[in-house]
Design an enzyme around this catalytic site. Sequence first.
Site, PDB file in Angstrom:
ATOM      1  N   ASN A 135       0.818  -1.197   0.000  1.00 16.72           N
ATOM      2  CA  ASN A 135       0.000   0.000   0.000  1.00 16.72           C
ATOM      3  C   ASN A 135       0.865   1.266   0.000  1.00 16.72           C
ATOM      4  O   ASN A 135       2.085   1.200  -0.083  1.00 16.72           O
ATOM      5  CB  ASN A 135      -0.957  -0.042   1.205  1.00 16.72           C
ATOM      6  N   HIS A 178      24.185   1.327  10.691  1.00 16.51           N
ATOM      7  CA  HIS A 178      25.388   2.135  10.867  1.00 16.51           C
ATOM      8  C   HIS A 178      26.154   1.659  12.089  1.00 16.51           C
ATOM      9  O   HIS A 178      25.554   1.214  13.071  1.00 16.51           O
ATOM     10  CB  HIS A 178      25.012   3.606  11.003  1.00 16.51           C
TER      11      HIS A 178
END
Length: 177
Positions: A74, A104
């Site tokens: 969606n 990270h």
Amino acid sequence: MLYDAGNDPELLAEMTAGATKCFELNSLPPTKAAERKALIRQLLGKTGENFEIRSPFQCDYGYNIEVGENFFMNFNCVILDGARVTFGDNVFVAPGCGFYTAGHPLDAETRNKGLEYALPIRVGNNVWIGGNVIVLPGVSIGDNCVIGAGSVVTKDIPSGAVAAGNPCRVLRRIEAV
């Protein structure tokens, strides 16, 4: 393995190509269904015959994304596909979901150099993912699962589970009807 997506010329070119295709896709009106489907096929690494991705949609590269048969995503979904993101057959993704393969380093000095890593995400068959769910790097969601709206999936979810929360956890097993 750490890499530098912000300074590697090859990765930057591939991200620009992905961003351009996403821009084109998000600019097409819903009445251009055949053009939308063709552009999604060009963008993604693999698709089934029957799929729908509603705009707006964003991804990094596109070619690392594979969707199975009878796939539906969606509005307002984001896939950061520095690593492979695989969706099985009969997967339904509600609005506002994010699938993030990128991470990270915790060490600030390394992180500040722009280095990152990516771990694959796998979503099995017959999975329903509720609105605004976030799936983090390296997570696998098994077959026949339901992930509740607003969940942050930080660890693998076994097949046949209803799971929800932040962090997402198994609430109960899905029994055959």
